[in-house]
Scaffold this motif. Structure first.
Motif, PDB file in Angstrom:
ATOM      1  N   ALA A  91       8.537  -1.584 -10.156  1.00 35.72           N
ATOM      2  CA  ALA A  91       7.466  -2.449 -10.646  1.00 35.72           C
ATOM      3  C   ALA A  91       6.143  -1.855 -10.203  1.00 35.72           C
ATOM      4  CB  ALA A  91       7.612  -3.860 -10.077  1.00 35.72           C
ATOM      5  N   ALA A  92       5.176  -1.834 -11.103  1.00 37.14           N
ATOM      6  CA  ALA A  92       3.821  -1.404 -10.747  1.00 37.14           C
ATOM      7  C   ALA A  92       2.906  -2.599 -10.988  1.00 37.14           C
ATOM      8  CB  ALA A  92       3.389  -0.209 -11.581  1.00 37.14           C
ATOM      9  N   ILE A  93       2.405  -3.177  -9.887  1.00 33.29           N
ATOM     10  CA  ILE A  93       1.533  -4.350  -9.996  1.00 33.29           C
ATOM     11  C   ILE A  93       0.090  -3.880  -9.915  1.00 33.29           C
ATOM     12  CG2 ILE A  93       1.059  -6.682  -9.170  1.00 33.29           C
ATOM     13  CD1 ILE A  93       3.633  -6.622  -7.608  1.00 33.29           C
ATOM     14  N   HIS A  94      -0.719  -4.349 -10.848  1.00 34.71           N
ATOM     15  CA  HIS A  94      -2.120  -3.950 -10.924  1.00 34.71           C
ATOM     16  C   HIS A  94      -2.999  -5.175 -10.710  1.00 34.71           C
ATOM     17  CE1 HIS A  94      -0.608  -0.639 -13.895  1.00 34.71           C
ATOM     18  NE2 HIS A  94      -0.259  -0.379 -12.658  1.00 34.71           N
ATOM     19  N   TRP A  95      -3.821  -5.149  -9.650  1.00 38.74           N
ATOM     20  CA  TRP A  95      -4.771  -6.227  -9.384  1.00 38.74           C
ATOM     21  C   TRP A  95      -6.195  -5.702  -9.510  1.00 38.74           C
ATOM     22  CZ3 TRP A  95      -0.939  -5.103  -5.586  1.00 38.74           C
ATOM     23  CH2 TRP A  95       0.050  -6.070  -5.400  1.00 38.74           C
ATOM     24  N   THR A  96      -7.129  -6.606  -9.763  1.00 36.40           N
ATOM     25  CA  THR A  96      -8.528  -6.215  -9.650  1.00 36.40           C
ATOM     26  C   THR A  96      -8.833  -5.936  -8.178  1.00 36.40           C
ATOM     27  OG1 THR A  96      -9.077  -8.571  -9.487  1.00 36.40           O
ATOM     28  CG2 THR A  96      -9.359  -7.528 -11.650  1.00 36.40           C
ATOM     29  N   ARG A  97      -9.776  -5.023  -7.938  1.00 30.94           N
ATOM     30  CA  ARG A  97     -10.231  -4.731  -6.571  1.00 30.94           C
ATOM     31  C   ARG A  97     -11.574  -5.434  -6.403  1.00 30.94           C
ATOM     32  NH1 ARG A  97     -12.926   0.208  -3.507  1.00 30.94           N
ATOM     33  NH2 ARG A  97     -14.172   0.228  -5.390  1.00 30.94           N
ATOM     34  N   VAL A  98     -11.637  -6.322  -5.405  1.00 36.74           N
ATOM     35  CA  VAL A  98     -12.870  -7.103  -5.209  1.00 36.74           C
ATOM     36  C   VAL A  98     -13.314  -6.988  -3.760  1.00 36.74           C
ATOM     37  CG1 VAL A  98     -12.342  -8.705  -7.080  1.00 36.74           C
ATOM     38  CG2 VAL A  98     -11.566  -9.242  -4.784  1.00 36.74           C
ATOM     39  N   ARG A  99     -14.614  -7.059  -3.567  1.00 38.43           N
ATOM     40  CA  ARG A  99     -15.159  -6.963  -2.217  1.00 38.43           C
ATOM     41  C   ARG A  99     -14.877  -8.262  -1.465  1.00 38.43           C
ATOM     42  NH1 ARG A  99     -19.413  -4.354   0.892  1.00 38.43           N
ATOM     43  NH2 ARG A  99     -20.354  -5.998   2.163  1.00 38.43           N
ATOM     44  N   SER A 100     -14.458  -8.117  -0.206  1.00 33.31           N
ATOM     45  CA  SER A 100     -14.238  -9.290   0.630  1.00 33.31           C
ATOM     46  C   SER A 100     -15.417  -9.426   1.591  1.00 33.31           C
ATOM     47  CB  SER A 100     -12.944  -9.133   1.431  1.00 33.31           C
ATOM     48  OG  SER A 100     -12.886 -10.103   2.466  1.00 33.31           O
ATOM     49  N   GLU A 101     -16.229 -10.438   1.374  1.00 34.74           N
ATOM     50  CA  GLU A 101     -17.369 -10.660   2.273  1.00 34.74           C
ATOM     51  C   GLU A 101     -16.891 -10.994   3.685  1.00 34.74           C
ATOM     52  OE1 GLU A 101     -20.086  -9.441  -0.224  1.00 34.74           O
ATOM     53  OE2 GLU A 101     -20.474 -10.033   1.847  1.00 34.74           O
TER      54      GLU A 101
END
Lengths: 179, 179
Positions: A91-101
């Motif tokens: 399985a290849a799971i793709h998530w958005t990459r977001v900045r964590s404040e």
């Protein structure tokens, strides 16, 4: 033709119709992806970690990605042998990459200028399923792409194998096992 | 004192010495990390995926990271409840993030300008181990940092809990369960 023959013909026809419908539509509320007929594996999120990566296409794609494998696949990765055996699933799971404040604020203490990125939402999940007989035409692999649990269309699934073809020497698998 | 008493004293002393040496040094060729005494869990690489992230400190750190959890930890994450129960263990694996020429060359087909990054080598692995009695002074958590299988020094381990203190509302755990 006698009554028994007619009855048998009727039963066979009905059984064939039911099987066709089942094959075409998958099980009740489980849709098969086009071309390869892969259904979304129920417990893929619990498979073990193969590797982690990051894809950037400026202005278009900024993703964190993880590849997970079922036990057959993990065993093959750890043995470092190709081809993968039948039954291997990736399985290849793709998530958005977001900045964590929050993370960044904590990490700038020990690491001035730190920028921490985490996963946002799941964009899509892709699968490779090894069955050297069923998928002989495509190197033994069936491919599938799901968004929100629903399979993508036929045109999308026509792109899977040509894209993986350059990895033929590694049994069409791009991902490496992370140490 | 009679002979039997002397013998008993001798045995108890010897047993105590052996226990002390065992506790101080860990099991044969397994070194405990300082302060919390955590040993490197043998099968952490096979734990299930919690989440994936990326840490950048310009010119210093460029890492892809994954957090893995044992079954107790995973169950707690999925239930979304804090505090974590005793026995929960979380591993945070930190790899260098490196550009993959092979992947990038393949992905520029469908995605012009694509840049693909994969993991390089494992920089360090950090652990959180929940034992609310043993580690009562630090929110119930023991911490450990290993490089190449060897624990870091005492000074490093003195930084763990203060860094995690801002996450007190989430039982001192920064990572979120990726969907």
């Amino acid at each position: 033709m006698n009554g028994i023959a007619l009855l048998l013909i009727g039963v066979v026809t009905l059984a064939g119709a039911v099987r066709f419908m089942a094959a075409a539509s998958g099980q009740a509320d489980e849709e098969s992806a086009p071309i390869y007929g892969v259904k979304l594996p129920a417990n893929y999120r619990e498979w073990k970690l193969i590797g982690v990566n990051n894809l950037l296409v400026t202005g278009k794609i900024d993703q964190l990605r993880a590849q997970l494998g079922n036990d057959v696949a993990i065993k093959a990765f750890k043995e470092g042998k190709v081809p993968f055996p039948d039954g291997a699933m990736i399985a290849a799971i793709h998530w958005t990459r977001v900045r964590s404040e929050d993370n960044s604020n904590v990490l700038v203490g020990p690491f001035p200028g730190a920028q921490s990125y985490v996963v946002g939402y799941s964009v899509n999940v892709q699968f490779m399923v090894k069955d050297s007989k069923k998928y002989a035409a495509t190197g033994g692999w069936g491919f599938a792409d799901f968004k929100g649990g629903k399979p993508g269309d036929k045109a999308l699934h026509e792109t899977c194998f040509p894209c993986h073809a350059p990895a033929k020497d590694r049994d069409y698998v791009f991902t490496h096992y992370a140490p």
